[in-house]
Motif scaffolding. Structure first.
Motif, PDB file in Angstrom:
ATOM      1  N   TYR A  15       0.815  -1.222   0.000  1.00  0.00           N
ATOM      2  CA  TYR A  15       0.000   0.000   0.000  1.00  0.00           C
ATOM      3  C   TYR A  15       0.847   1.270   0.000  1.00  0.00           C
ATOM      4  O   TYR A  15       0.293   2.367   0.127  1.00  0.00           O
ATOM      5  CB  TYR A  15      -0.909   0.010   1.241  1.00  0.00           C
ATOM      6  CG  TYR A  15      -1.898  -1.125   1.302  1.00  0.00           C
ATOM      7  CD1 TYR A  15      -3.090  -1.087   0.589  1.00  0.00           C
ATOM      8  CD2 TYR A  15      -1.634  -2.251   2.081  1.00  0.00           C
ATOM      9  CE1 TYR A  15      -3.997  -2.123   0.657  1.00  0.00           C
ATOM     10  CE2 TYR A  15      -2.543  -3.298   2.147  1.00  0.00           C
ATOM     11  CZ  TYR A  15      -3.718  -3.233   1.437  1.00  0.00           C
ATOM     12  OH  TYR A  15      -4.613  -4.264   1.498  1.00  0.00           O
ATOM     13  N   GLU A  18      -0.253   3.892  -2.494  1.00  0.00           N
ATOM     14  CA  GLU A  18      -1.587   4.417  -2.156  1.00  0.00           C
ATOM     15  C   GLU A  18      -1.538   5.305  -0.911  1.00  0.00           C
ATOM     16  O   GLU A  18      -2.257   6.311  -0.833  1.00  0.00           O
ATOM     17  CB  GLU A  18      -2.566   3.266  -1.915  1.00  0.00           C
ATOM     18  CG  GLU A  18      -3.022   2.545  -3.173  1.00  0.00           C
ATOM     19  CD  GLU A  18      -2.141   1.380  -3.532  1.00  0.00           C
ATOM     20  OE1 GLU A  18      -2.585   0.526  -4.323  1.00  0.00           O
ATOM     21  OE2 GLU A  18      -1.006   1.316  -3.005  1.00  0.00           O
ATOM     22  N   ASP A  21      -0.478   8.636  -1.943  1.00  0.00           N
ATOM     23  CA  ASP A  21      -1.584   9.336  -2.606  1.00  0.00           C
ATOM     24  C   ASP A  21      -2.583   9.880  -1.584  1.00  0.00           C
ATOM     25  O   ASP A  21      -3.099  10.991  -1.739  1.00  0.00           O
ATOM     26  CB  ASP A  21      -2.302   8.393  -3.576  1.00  0.00           C
ATOM     27  CG  ASP A  21      -1.469   8.079  -4.811  1.00  0.00           C
ATOM     28  OD1 ASP A  21      -0.519   8.830  -5.085  1.00  0.00           O
ATOM     29  OD2 ASP A  21      -1.785   7.074  -5.486  1.00  0.00           O
ATOM     30  N   VAL A  22      -2.884   9.079  -0.566  1.00  0.00           N
ATOM     31  CA  VAL A  22      -3.811   9.509   0.488  1.00  0.00           C
ATOM     32  C   VAL A  22      -3.288  10.759   1.173  1.00  0.00           C
ATOM     33  O   VAL A  22      -4.031  11.727   1.412  1.00  0.00           O
ATOM     34  CB  VAL A  22      -4.013   8.374   1.522  1.00  0.00           C
ATOM     35  CG1 VAL A  22      -4.636   8.902   2.805  1.00  0.00           C
ATOM     36  CG2 VAL A  22      -4.885   7.274   0.926  1.00  0.00           C
ATOM     37  N   CYS A 189      -5.425  -0.052  10.669  1.00  0.00           N
ATOM     38  CA  CYS A 189      -4.964   1.207  10.099  1.00  0.00           C
ATOM     39  C   CYS A 189      -3.514   1.465  10.519  1.00  0.00           C
ATOM     40  O   CYS A 189      -2.802   0.552  10.923  1.00  0.00           O
ATOM     41  CB  CYS A 189      -5.891   2.353  10.499  1.00  0.00           C
ATOM     42  SG  CYS A 189      -6.000   2.673  12.284  1.00  0.00           S
ATOM     43  N   ALA A 238      -9.207   7.175   4.964  1.00  0.00           N
ATOM     44  CA  ALA A 238      -8.880   6.975   3.551  1.00  0.00           C
ATOM     45  C   ALA A 238      -8.042   5.715   3.351  1.00  0.00           C
ATOM     46  O   ALA A 238      -8.249   4.950   2.393  1.00  0.00           O
ATOM     47  CB  ALA A 238      -8.140   8.195   3.017  1.00  0.00           C
ATOM     48  N   PHE A 239      -7.099   5.477   4.264  1.00  0.00           N
ATOM     49  CA  PHE A 239      -6.279   4.270   4.169  1.00  0.00           C
ATOM     50  C   PHE A 239      -7.117   3.021   4.403  1.00  0.00           C
ATOM     51  O   PHE A 239      -6.997   2.020   3.683  1.00  0.00           O
ATOM     52  CB  PHE A 239      -5.136   4.351   5.180  1.00  0.00           C
ATOM     53  CG  PHE A 239      -4.276   3.121   5.222  1.00  0.00           C
ATOM     54  CD1 PHE A 239      -3.582   2.695   4.105  1.00  0.00           C
ATOM     55  CD2 PHE A 239      -4.155   2.384   6.386  1.00  0.00           C
ATOM     56  CE1 PHE A 239      -2.791   1.555   4.133  1.00  0.00           C
ATOM     57  CE2 PHE A 239      -3.363   1.249   6.442  1.00  0.00           C
ATOM     58  CZ  PHE A 239      -2.680   0.834   5.306  1.00  0.00           C
ATOM     59  N   ASP A 241     -10.229   2.670   3.842  1.00  0.00           N
ATOM     60  CA  ASP A 241     -11.102   2.468   2.680  1.00  0.00           C
ATOM     61  C   ASP A 241     -10.379   1.670   1.594  1.00  0.00           C
ATOM     62  O   ASP A 241     -10.979   0.831   0.907  1.00  0.00           O
ATOM     63  CB  ASP A 241     -11.546   3.827   2.136  1.00  0.00           C
ATOM     64  CG  ASP A 241     -12.958   3.790   1.571  1.00  0.00           C
ATOM     65  OD1 ASP A 241     -13.679   2.803   1.832  1.00  0.00           O
ATOM     66  OD2 ASP A 241     -13.343   4.746   0.880  1.00  0.00           O
ATOM     67  N   LEU A 242      -9.078   1.914   1.457  1.00  0.00           N
ATOM     68  CA  LEU A 242      -8.280   1.137   0.508  1.00  0.00           C
ATOM     69  C   LEU A 242      -8.185  -0.325   0.951  1.00  0.00           C
ATOM     70  O   LEU A 242      -8.377  -1.247   0.151  1.00  0.00           O
ATOM     71  CB  LEU A 242      -6.872   1.721   0.402  1.00  0.00           C
ATOM     72  CG  LEU A 242      -6.704   3.076  -0.276  1.00  0.00           C
ATOM     73  CD1 LEU A 242      -5.287   3.582  -0.073  1.00  0.00           C
ATOM     74  CD2 LEU A 242      -7.026   2.968  -1.766  1.00  0.00           C
ATOM     75  N   LYS A 243      -7.892  -0.528   2.221  1.00  0.00           N
ATOM     76  CA  LYS A 243      -7.695  -1.884   2.737  1.00  0.00           C
ATOM     77  C   LYS A 243      -8.993  -2.678   2.806  1.00  0.00           C
ATOM     78  O   LYS A 243      -8.969  -3.906   2.775  1.00  0.00           O
ATOM     79  CB  LYS A 243      -7.048  -1.840   4.120  1.00  0.00           C
ATOM     80  CG  LYS A 243      -5.599  -1.384   4.123  1.00  0.00           C
ATOM     81  CD  LYS A 243      -4.960  -1.591   5.491  1.00  0.00           C
ATOM     82  CE  LYS A 243      -4.727  -3.055   5.789  1.00  0.00           C
ATOM     83  NZ  LYS A 243      -4.052  -3.251   7.094  1.00  0.00           N
ATOM     84  N   GLU A 245     -11.074  -3.153   0.637  1.00  0.00           N
ATOM     85  CA  GLU A 245     -11.245  -3.922  -0.596  1.00  0.00           C
ATOM     86  C   GLU A 245     -10.610  -5.308  -0.504  1.00  0.00           C
ATOM     87  O   GLU A 245     -11.027  -6.236  -1.198  1.00  0.00           O
ATOM     88  CB  GLU A 245     -10.648  -3.151  -1.781  1.00  0.00           C
ATOM     89  CG  GLU A 245     -11.323  -1.809  -2.044  1.00  0.00           C
ATOM     90  CD  GLU A 245     -10.639  -1.034  -3.159  1.00  0.00           C
ATOM     91  OE1 GLU A 245      -9.718  -1.603  -3.797  1.00  0.00           O
ATOM     92  OE2 GLU A 245     -11.027   0.124  -3.401  1.00  0.00           O
ATOM     93  N   SER A 246      -9.594  -5.454   0.356  1.00  0.00           N
ATOM     94  CA  SER A 246      -8.897  -6.747   0.466  1.00  0.00           C
ATOM     95  C   SER A 246      -9.247  -7.497   1.745  1.00  0.00           C
ATOM     96  O   SER A 246      -8.637  -8.530   2.041  1.00  0.00           O
ATOM     97  CB  SER A 246      -7.384  -6.535   0.390  1.00  0.00           C
ATOM     98  OG  SER A 246      -6.938  -5.718   1.454  1.00  0.00           O
TER      99      SER A 246
END
Length: 376
Positions: A15, A18, A21-22, A189, A238-239, A241-243, A245-246
């Motif tokens: 990550y 990402e 980017d966050v 997180c 935000a982080f 939200d990325l995680k 997905e997995s």
């Protein structure tokens, strides 16, 4: 070979781009607290769990505490909770002003439903049930007990994000579910964070009020209650939200690791957690039992295998709760489990070589210490 218990750098390495980017988005837009990133994550998390609302807070402990506050728990009320588990449960109950009523757990480390029924009194307002180490408590029976007595069920899902019973996610069986995003949680997180999920819009509104100092939502700097500073910040949201997905893939990896242990650790020598592949156990920890727990742990440590003992003292015997008057012998199952339990490496991405090293070393211990026997 060395086997780490929790390799957070390895977990977060995929990550890195990402995360950058966050951070860039946050610096560009200047949203750090209660911003759009939090709103997006709350909606996505509620959708994933299957509730109408999710409210981000500062930690899993605060998720428990604000859940109690939101339903009006106060002095004079009693809250039933397991004697084996996280200190956060006891902290939340004490800070709410209510009285703790401990009950024992079963051999699977989740709250004993028969003990819950026996502990209910006229003062009981809440059953606080933890899904210990990722294993679902008997939420069907617990929700029925709560309905029978007209009391609340709050689920402590801090170790079990993504677990389910009969196709229904944990956190949806009670009035609310409290989640933790501590880095080693099934959804972690880069610090502390928590979430409360509920289908009660009234409860969701109360939590939003309490998490932000009691500030009235449509009146800035006007406060209708004494609240808390307990907000999940935008960077963490935000982080996460990325995680998110997995999450399902990561949990499937944990279950696969548990399956390997189940097939390769000698069951006649160690008591293993029940292997489940129906979604009701996501193995936030893989915790075995043995009467010579400390000796087993030292044996593993000498061979560079890292382990954890999470509950060496059950809650009713913690020094901070001595005033409650509990003594050794009150909850024998909790006390025995606290003496015998040992958690092994289980995180997603753990190599087959690492899993084999752990299993092989436990098998070696069994062969070289034939006098000891597994717990029953």
């Amino acid at each position: 070979m060395a086997v780490s218990f929790s390799d957070l750098p390895a977990l977060h390495k995929p990550y890195k781009a990402e995360i950058a980017d966050v951070l860039e988005q946050a610096l560009t837009h200047g949203e750090f607290v209660l911003g759009s990133a939090l709103g997006n994550f709350e909606r996505n998390f509620a959708r994933e769990i299957g509730t109408s609302a999710a409210v981000g807070v500062a930690s899993g402990t605060d998720a428990l505490l604000l859940s109690l506050y939101a339903i009006g728990v106060a002095a004079g009320d009693e809250v039933i909770c397991p004697a084996l588990g996280s200190m956060a449960m006891a902290e939340a109950i004490v800070r709410s002003g209510a009285s703790i009523v401990f009950v024992d757990v079963g051999q699977d480390m989740t709250i004993d439903t028969e003990a819950v029924r026996a502990a209910i009194s006229e003062k009981t307002k809440v059953i606080l049930a933890a899904h210990t180490f990722g294993l679902a408590a008997d939420v069907v029976e617990l929700s029925q007990i709560a309905a029978d007595y007209g009391i609340y069920l709050i689920e402590d899902v801090t170790q079990a994000a993504g677990a389910s019973v009969d196709g229904r996610n944990l956190g949806t069986y009670g009035i609310s579910g409290a989640f933790s995003f501590y880095p080693t949680s099934t959804l972690g997180c880069l610090g502390d964070g928590g979430m409360i999920v509920t289908d009660s819009e009234e409860m969701a509104q109360r939590v939003r009020l309490y998490r932000n100092h009691g500030q009235t939502p449509d009146q800035e700097y006007v406060y209708s209650v004494i609240g808390f500073c307990s907000r999940l910040d935008s960077l963490q949201a935000a982080f996460l939200d990325l995680k998110l997905e997995s999450l399902r893939e990561d949990n499937a990896d944990r279950v696969a690791n548990a399956s390997y242990y189940d097939a390769h650790i000698p069951k006649e020598f160690f008591t293993l957690p029940e292997y489940r592949e129906d979604g009701s156990h996501v193995y936030s920890q893989y915790t075995i039992q043995h009467p010579a727990r400390d000796e087993v742990r030292n044996f593993l440590s000498e061979r560079q295998i890292d382990t954890r003992v999470y509950h060496p003292v059950p809650l009713h015997l913690q020094p901070a709760l001595e005033y409650l008057g509990y003594r050794p012998g009150h909850f024998p199952v909790s006390e025995t489990l606290s003496e015998n339990s040992l958690s092994l490496p289980i995180q997603p991405g753990l190599s087959r070589r690492c899993l084999d090293e752990v299993a092989h070393t436990l098998d070696l211990y069994a062969k070289t210490h034939p006098v000891a026997a597994a717990t029953t």
